[in-house]
Design a protein around this motif. Structure first.
Motif, short mmCIF file in Angstrom:
data_model
loop_
_atom_site.label_atom_id
_atom_site.label_comp_id
_atom_site.label_asym_id
_atom_site.label_seq_id
_atom_site.Cartn_x
_atom_site.Cartn_y
_atom_site.Cartn_z
N GLY A 37 0.54 -1.18 0.08
CA GLY A 37 0.04 -0.03 -0.01
C GLY A 37 0.86 1.16 0.02
O GLY A 37 1.92 1.18 0.00
N VAL A 38 0.27 2.47 -0.21
CA VAL A 38 1.28 3.58 -0.22
C VAL A 38 0.56 4.25 1.13
O VAL A 38 -0.58 4.39 1.44
CB VAL A 38 0.66 4.48 -1.30
N ASP A 39 1.65 4.89 1.88
CA ASP A 39 1.04 5.53 3.05
C ASP A 39 0.55 6.99 2.77
O ASP A 39 1.17 7.83 2.20
CB ASP A 39 2.50 5.82 3.88
N PRO A 49 4.94 -2.66 1.90
CA PRO A 49 4.36 -4.19 2.05
C PRO A 49 3.31 -4.19 2.98
O PRO A 49 3.41 -3.41 4.05
CB PRO A 49 5.57 -5.11 2.31
N GLU A 50 2.12 -4.71 2.53
CA GLU A 50 1.00 -4.91 3.52
C GLU A 50 0.70 -6.15 3.84
O GLU A 50 1.43 -7.05 3.43
CB GLU A 50 -0.24 -4.40 2.49
N ALA A 51 -0.26 -6.32 5.11
CA ALA A 51 -0.79 -7.60 5.35
C ALA A 51 0.10 -8.50 6.18
O ALA A 51 0.28 -9.64 6.01
CB ALA A 51 -1.27 -8.48 4.15
N ILE A 178 -10.98 -2.89 15.98
CA ILE A 178 -9.71 -2.55 15.85
C ILE A 178 -9.59 -1.88 14.58
O ILE A 178 -8.78 -1.09 14.18
CB ILE A 178 -8.74 -3.73 16.17
N ASN A 179 -10.26 -2.64 13.43
CA ASN A 179 -9.91 -2.29 12.02
C ASN A 179 -10.57 -0.99 11.86
O ASN A 179 -9.83 -0.35 10.76
CB ASN A 179 -10.52 -3.31 11.21
N ILE A 180 -11.27 -0.45 12.35
CA ILE A 180 -11.75 0.85 12.12
C ILE A 180 -11.31 2.11 12.72
O ILE A 180 -11.27 3.30 12.74
CB ILE A 180 -13.37 1.04 12.14
N ARG A 296 -14.00 5.89 1.25
CA ARG A 296 -13.33 4.84 1.48
C ARG A 296 -12.23 4.74 2.66
O ARG A 296 -12.12 4.15 3.19
CB ARG A 296 -12.75 4.61 0.09
N HIS A 297 -11.62 6.08 2.60
CA HIS A 297 -10.83 6.07 3.77
C HIS A 297 -11.16 7.35 4.66
O HIS A 297 -11.50 8.30 4.05
CB HIS A 297 -9.35 6.52 3.23
N ARG A 298 -11.23 7.15 5.91
CA ARG A 298 -11.78 8.34 6.80
C ARG A 298 -10.31 8.76 7.67
O ARG A 298 -10.48 9.58 8.58
CB ARG A 298 -12.72 7.72 7.73
N LEU A 299 -9.09 8.32 7.13
CA LEU A 299 -7.90 8.68 7.97
C LEU A 299 -7.81 10.05 7.65
O LEU A 299 -8.21 10.84 7.20
CB LEU A 299 -6.99 7.79 7.59
#
Ligand code: UD1
Ligand code: MG
Length: 399
Positions: A37-39, A49-51, A178-180, A296-299
């Protein structure tokens, strides 16, 4: 118990060093397989690298596989002197099966990017083996009622099938909660570490308090290798992240906590260690149920000029919202829980409803690392608060 516990600690220490060595070696392999992913909070566009939860998850499972013969030695060696029975053996195996299932499903989510409805379904399915064993071993579906209700009802009531619904929901909640609460470097791992340490502290306190403590021992045996592998992951995921943990890690963590809470009969206490996640979930509900638009992203939003994070926004017109949507917006506005502005053509720009953005409303633009520390301190304070109320409150309400 002491020998088993010492072996568990030793295995955990070895697992920590192996995970720490393995993670940097596997980074390239993940990027080559397009799992990266991209930060979004940096402007360098580097592939991360993700996951990597799948790496810590596998070492965690292998540690437990190697540990199994120790407390259950009598099953293999016909030595009845050790402390665990066949029932606990089945419980540990079913716990491993549920956690293993969740790692598989989480990795599928990271690779295939599943839809939200699947995210609710996956933990429910993965918790079925555990619920089955609960049914066969305990089938205790009675809950104690607080003292004040004893005169009206009895001291406890049997809620039957609904207890299973509650346990299934606990798995769904822990994994997704935890995921959200995620999106800044180190937050997913940091919060999981604090919850894990709180659970371990609670188990140890209970073991010292009671003489009968198999449930808490079982929880300790699962939590120690989890803590060790997660601690190794933290070194690479803390600011600035060189690996992302992925939904694999969040699901694996949530399921591990749910499993020990269910098998250890302390699911209500467990929820006390999830106060920030519960607050984040409640605050998020209007967006999770799409009453208010959810991107999709709320960060938080990164400002490349200052290098700081500001709260991110969602936009809508009031008349586009459903009745419930308008109601929630009105309530949040009245209690000053949101920051919003209205443009000339009546478009409302409102902060995305996450605890992370809520913190930024108070602090103003803030550095990512500082924000992460702030939320983790909040998690620690909530855990301390949980411990302060567990014992005195239990005494007032239940004794
Ligand atoms: C959940 C959140 C989403 C949030 C995302 C961040 C909800 C409903 N969903 O979605 O709002 O944006 O997590 O993880 O609340 N990332 C970073 N920095 C980090 C961690 C992640 O930039 O420290 C980005 C990376 O691009 C990474 C991606 O987030 O690839 C991972 O997002 P993913 O876990 O797939 O998002 P969700 O869990 O679906
Ligand atoms: Mg995620």
């Amino acid at each position: 118990m002491l020998i088993s516990f010492i072996c568990n600690i030793l295995i955990s220490i070895i697992a920590y060093f192996i995970t720490r060595k393995l993670i940097p070696n596997l980074k390239e392999m993940f990027i080559r397989s397009n799992i990266y992913g991209v930060d979004l909070n940096k402007d360098n566009g580097i592939k991360i690298p993700e996951a990597f939860g799948v790496v810590t998850g596998c070492i965690f499972l292998i540690s437990l596989f190697l540990f199994i013969p120790i407390p259950f030695g009598h099953i293999f060696f016909k030595d009845k002197s050790d402390d665990f029975s066949n029932n606990e053996f089945v419980e540990l195996i079913s716990a491993l099966l549920s956690i293993c299932c969740m790692i598989l499903l989480g990795f599928a989510d990271d690779v295939l990017d599943l839809k939200w409805r699947h995210k609710l379904l996956l933990p429910t399915i993965a918790s079925l083996p555990l619920l089955m064993v609960y049914y066969v071993n305990f089938n205790s579906t009675t809950i104690m009622l607080p003292k004040i209700l004893h005169d009206i009802f009895t001291s406890s009531i049997n809620i039957g099938f609904f207890y299973y619904v509650y346990m299934g929901s606990l798995a769904v909640f822990c994994t997704n909660a935890i995921n959200i609460l995620a999106g800044i470097n180190g937050l997913e791992v940091g919060q999981s570490l604090i919850i894990a340490i709180s659970v371990i502290a609670f188990n140890l306190l209970q073991i010292f308090k009671d003489s009968v403590s198999e449930k808490h021992q079982l929880s300790l045996y699962i939590m120690c290798p989890y803590l060790a592998t997660t601690l190794a992951l933290w070194e690479f995921n803390k600011y600035p992240s060189s690996v992302f943990v992925g939904d694999t890690f969040n699901y694996l963590s949530g399921m591990t906590f749910a499993v020990v809470g269910i098998l250890g009969h302390f699911s209500k206490t467990l929820l006390l260690f999830f106060i920030p996640q519960i607050l984040n979930f409640l605050y998020s509900t209007p967006q999770l149920f799409h009453l208010i638009p959810c991107p999709r992203h709320r960060l938080p939003k990164f400002d490349p000029k200052s290098g700081l994070l500001n709260y991110s926004k969602t936009s809508f017109k009031l008349d586009e919202l459903s009745l419930f949507g308008r109601f929630f917006f009105f309530v949040l506005k009245s209690f000053r829980l949101i920051k919003y502005e209205v443009t000339k053509d009546s478009v409302i720009f409102c902060n995305n409803l996450t605890l992370i953005n809520f913190f930024i409303i108070f602090t103003g633009p803030i550095h990512e690392n500082k924000l992460n520390s702030l939320i983790l301190y909040f998690q620690i304070v909530c855990s301390l608060f949980a411990f302060m109320i567990i014992y005195p409150l239990a005494h007032i309400f239940y004794n």
